[in-house]
Design a protein around this motif. Structure first.
Motif, short mmCIF file in Angstrom:
data_model
loop_
_atom_site.label_atom_id
_atom_site.label_comp_id
_atom_site.label_asym_id
_atom_site.label_seq_id
_atom_site.Cartn_x
_atom_site.Cartn_y
_atom_site.Cartn_z
N THR A 6 0.83 -1.21 0.00
CA THR A 6 0.00 0.00 0.00
C THR A 6 0.86 1.25 0.00
OG1 THR A 6 -0.09 -0.05 2.42
CG2 THR A 6 -1.88 -1.15 1.24
N SER A 8 1.94 2.88 -2.57
CA SER A 8 1.60 3.88 -3.58
C SER A 8 0.11 4.21 -3.50
CB SER A 8 1.93 3.36 -4.99
OG SER A 8 1.09 2.26 -5.32
N PHE A 9 -0.28 5.35 -4.08
CA PHE A 9 -1.69 5.77 -4.12
C PHE A 9 -2.53 4.81 -4.94
CE2 PHE A 9 -5.11 8.36 -6.00
CZ PHE A 9 -5.75 8.74 -4.82
N THR A 10 -1.92 4.25 -5.97
CA THR A 10 -2.64 3.29 -6.82
C THR A 10 -3.00 2.04 -6.03
OG1 THR A 10 -1.47 4.09 -8.78
CG2 THR A 10 -2.52 1.92 -8.93
N ASP A 11 -2.05 1.58 -5.22
CA ASP A 11 -2.32 0.40 -4.38
C ASP A 11 -3.49 0.67 -3.42
OD1 ASP A 11 -0.31 -0.96 -5.60
OD2 ASP A 11 1.19 -0.53 -4.05
N LEU A 13 -6.03 2.73 -3.84
CA LEU A 13 -7.29 2.73 -4.58
C LEU A 13 -7.74 1.31 -4.89
CD1 LEU A 13 -6.79 5.70 -7.08
CD2 LEU A 13 -8.17 5.66 -5.00
N ILE A 14 -6.81 0.46 -5.22
CA ILE A 14 -7.15 -0.93 -5.51
C ILE A 14 -7.74 -1.61 -4.28
CG2 ILE A 14 -6.17 -3.21 -6.06
CD1 ILE A 14 -4.15 -1.74 -7.86
N HIS A 15 -7.14 -1.35 -3.13
CA HIS A 15 -7.63 -1.96 -1.89
C HIS A 15 -9.03 -1.46 -1.54
CE1 HIS A 15 -3.18 -2.67 -0.58
NE2 HIS A 15 -3.62 -3.58 -1.47
#
Length: 258
Positions: A6, A8-11, A13-15
């Motif tokens: 987690t 990165s910001f992308t990670d 959002l995925i979570h």
């Protein structure tokens, strides 16, 4: 144990998306899978018409449809078969779920008692409405000569005059004696003085007159039961109307109700 990154910001959002998807899936499963399964959603039964059925017939019909019943009220209906259904809720042809309870009203086995109302001197129409309001019915109507047209002169039950307030079973038929308005006919007053009371009463009734008050008097020279006076008197030229009343003075004790 493997860890989900987690950093990165992308990670992140995925979570968050995964969590939202899981919550949505659980929500949909609860309302569209669990609830329909536990409440038989979509499985309805048409309510049968159970009025006029006995309790045994009702039980058989509801058992076949996986329905139940409860007696919500019990009332008396004149002429109806005891312990039969006269009302139901839900009504016939409504859609309900299995196991639904049907509330019914059935007829009582024994009629309740109600007080006899006062009908004498009322018009026939008023007397009829009074009887219906008490759950009673009009029986035989006997029209007799009397100036009071359509007025109730006597009220009877089982062939005998019945007093106001006497308990009678709901649904009973009350016979009425009613004036026919023909009391305008005039004729000479019958003379019953000197007759025995039985003969005098027969003569009065035979003239379409009524027997009024019977007054006892002492007269040692007359036989007991002899009529010694009448009112109105049988004078020459005096006339009386059909349906009017004659009072009698009688030697010895008398029965006023006889």
């Amino acid at each position: 144990m493997a860890k989900i990154s987690t950093r990165s910001f992308t990670d992140l959002l995925i979570h968050i998306g995964i969590i939202i998807a899981l919550v949505t899936a659980l929500f949909l499963a609860f309302f569209f899978v669990y609830l329909p399964y536990t409440t038989n959603h979509g499985q309805t039964i048409t309510v049968p018409d159970v009025t006029r059925l006995s309790l045994d017939e009702l039980q058989n019909i509801l058992d076949d449809r996986n329905l139940r019943y409860e007696v919500s009220d019990c009332t008396f209906v004149a002429g109806a078969q005891p312990l039969t259904v006269i009302q139901q809720y839900p009504r016939a042809n409504m859609k309900v779920k299995e196991g639904r309870k049907i509330y019914i009203t059935i007829t009582r086995r024994v009629a309740p008692m109600v007080p006899m109302p006062q009908l004498v001197s009322l018009t026939f129409r008023s007397a009829e409405l009074n009887l219906r309001s008490m759950g009673l019915e009009v029986g035989d109507k006997d029209y007799v000569p009397d100036v009071a047209k359509n007025a109730v002169l006597r009220q009877l039950y089982n062939g005998k005059e019945i007093a106001v307030g006497t308990p009678v079973p709901k649904g009973a038929k009350i016979d009425l004696e009613i004036g026919d308005g023909l009391g305008n006919t005039m004729f000479d007053i019958p003379d019953v003085v000197g007759l025995q009371i039985d003969e005098a009463e027969a003569a009065i009734r035979g003239s379409n007159l009524k027997i009024g008050t019977k007054i006892p008097v002492d007269d040692p020279e007359k036989e007991v039961g002899t009529v010694v006076r009448q009112r109105p008197e049988a004078r020459s030229g005096e006339r009386i109307r059909v349906g009017e009343t004659m009072d009698l003075w009688v030697v010895g004790p008398v029965d006023p109700d006889r």
